[in-house]
Structures are given as C-alpha cells and as structure tokens.
Design a protein around this motif. Structure first.
Motif, PDB file in Angstrom:
ATOM      1  N   GLY A   1       0.784  -1.228   0.000  1.00 43.83           N
ATOM      2  CA  GLY A   1       0.000   0.000   0.000  1.00 43.83           C
ATOM      3  C   GLY A   1       0.816   1.279   0.000  1.00 43.83           C
ATOM      4  N   THR A   2       2.124   1.187  -0.115  1.00 46.58           N
ATOM      5  CA  THR A   2       2.967   2.380  -0.131  1.00 46.58           C
ATOM      6  C   THR A   2       2.843   3.073  -1.484  1.00 46.58           C
ATOM      7  N   PRO A   3       2.490   4.368  -1.508  1.00 48.52           N
ATOM      8  CA  PRO A   3       2.296   5.050  -2.791  1.00 48.52           C
ATOM      9  C   PRO A   3       3.593   5.323  -3.549  1.00 48.52           C
ATOM     10  N   SER A   4       4.725   5.414  -2.833  1.00 50.37           N
ATOM     11  CA  SER A   4       5.992   5.651  -3.526  1.00 50.37           C
ATOM     12  C   SER A   4       7.149   5.087  -2.705  1.00 50.37           C
ATOM     13  N   VAL A   5       8.215   4.747  -3.400  1.00 47.08           N
ATOM     14  CA  VAL A   5       9.424   4.224  -2.775  1.00 47.08           C
ATOM     15  C   VAL A   5      10.583   5.072  -3.288  1.00 47.08           C
ATOM     16  N   HIS A   6      11.487   5.439  -2.399  1.00 47.33           N
ATOM     17  CA  HIS A   6      12.641   6.261  -2.763  1.00 47.33           C
ATOM     18  C   HIS A   6      13.912   5.518  -2.396  1.00 47.33           C
ATOM     19  N   MET A   7      14.962   5.691  -3.204  1.00 47.21           N
ATOM     20  CA  MET A   7      16.226   5.013  -2.961  1.00 47.21           C
ATOM     21  C   MET A   7      17.278   6.037  -2.564  1.00 47.21           C
ATOM     22  N   HIS A   8      18.052   5.699  -1.547  1.00 42.50           N
ATOM     23  CA  HIS A   8      19.154   6.537  -1.091  1.00 42.50           C
ATOM     24  C   HIS A   8      20.392   5.673  -1.111  1.00 42.50           C
ATOM     25  N   GLY A   9      21.457   6.132  -1.730  1.00 45.61           N
ATOM     26  CA  GLY A   9      22.662   5.328  -1.834  1.00 45.61           C
ATOM     27  C   GLY A   9      23.894   6.121  -1.463  1.00 45.61           C
ATOM     28  N   GLY A  10      24.988   5.424  -1.308  1.00 47.53           N
ATOM     29  CA  GLY A  10      26.242   6.073  -0.974  1.00 47.53           C
ATOM     30  C   GLY A  10      27.399   5.359  -1.632  1.00 47.53           C
TER      31      GLY A  10
END
Length: 107
Positions: free
Chosen positions: A67-76
C-alpha cells in the motif's frame, strides 16, 4: 517495444532551439525479474563506474511496502566514508530519488 532495437531519442531544450544528435539506448528485457522472486537486481549484473546502471526493487516481495504510494532510494559510496545527505523534505530532492514503477510493462 520488445522486438525493437532499443530506444531512439534526441535531447532538446524547452523551446527546441538546442538539440543533441540522435542517440540510441539498447533495449534491456526486465521481464524475467518480475517473476524471479528476487528482491533486488541490477542491470548490468556487474555495473561499471562509467556505464549506466538500473537497480530494480520488487516491492511486492516485502510486506512492509504494501500500500505504499511511492518508494525512494538513497545510496552512498563504498563504506560511507563520504557522507551522503538525503533531504527528503525538499520536493526536488525526493523527486530525484523516487523509484519508477515497471509493473505496467509486464502486464
């Protein structure tokens, strides 16, 4: 698109007064990922620092994302010796990290 030689394009500025030459990106068939049962997969599987990489994430395999409307990716980089700041409160930053849905491609 599945039977094509890839994606052909020309980059232009807003009013079309500047444009690039015609370029081509080879087609990559992601359909095997959709049914693979893998949570993540990268294309190519062994990315190089000077080549594009796509990282796929199958949110259907992680119940926390139901049910999550959006997913964001954070990288390093490597061991995080260089601090990466993700300022999610800034809409322009959050937009750049939003993962695009691929599901419609496989229906």
């Amino acid at each position: 698109m599945l039977a094509s030689d890839g994606f052909w394009f020309r980059l232009k500025n807003k009013n079309g007064s500047k444009q690039s030459d015609v370029a081509n990106m080879a087609y990559v068939d992601f359909s095997s990922f959709y049914t693979s049962g893998e949570l993540f997969r990268s294309y190519p599987t062994k990315p190089l620092i000077d080549k594009p990489v796509s990282i796929l994430f199958n949110a259907n395999l992680n119940p926390a994302f139901a049910g999550t409307p959006s997913v964001h990716m954070h990288g390093g980089l490597n061991d995080w010796a260089i601090q990466q700041m993700y300022e999610a409160a800034k809409p322009d930053v959050a937009c750049k990290n939003k993962i695009k849905r691929l599901r419609e491609w496989f229906l």
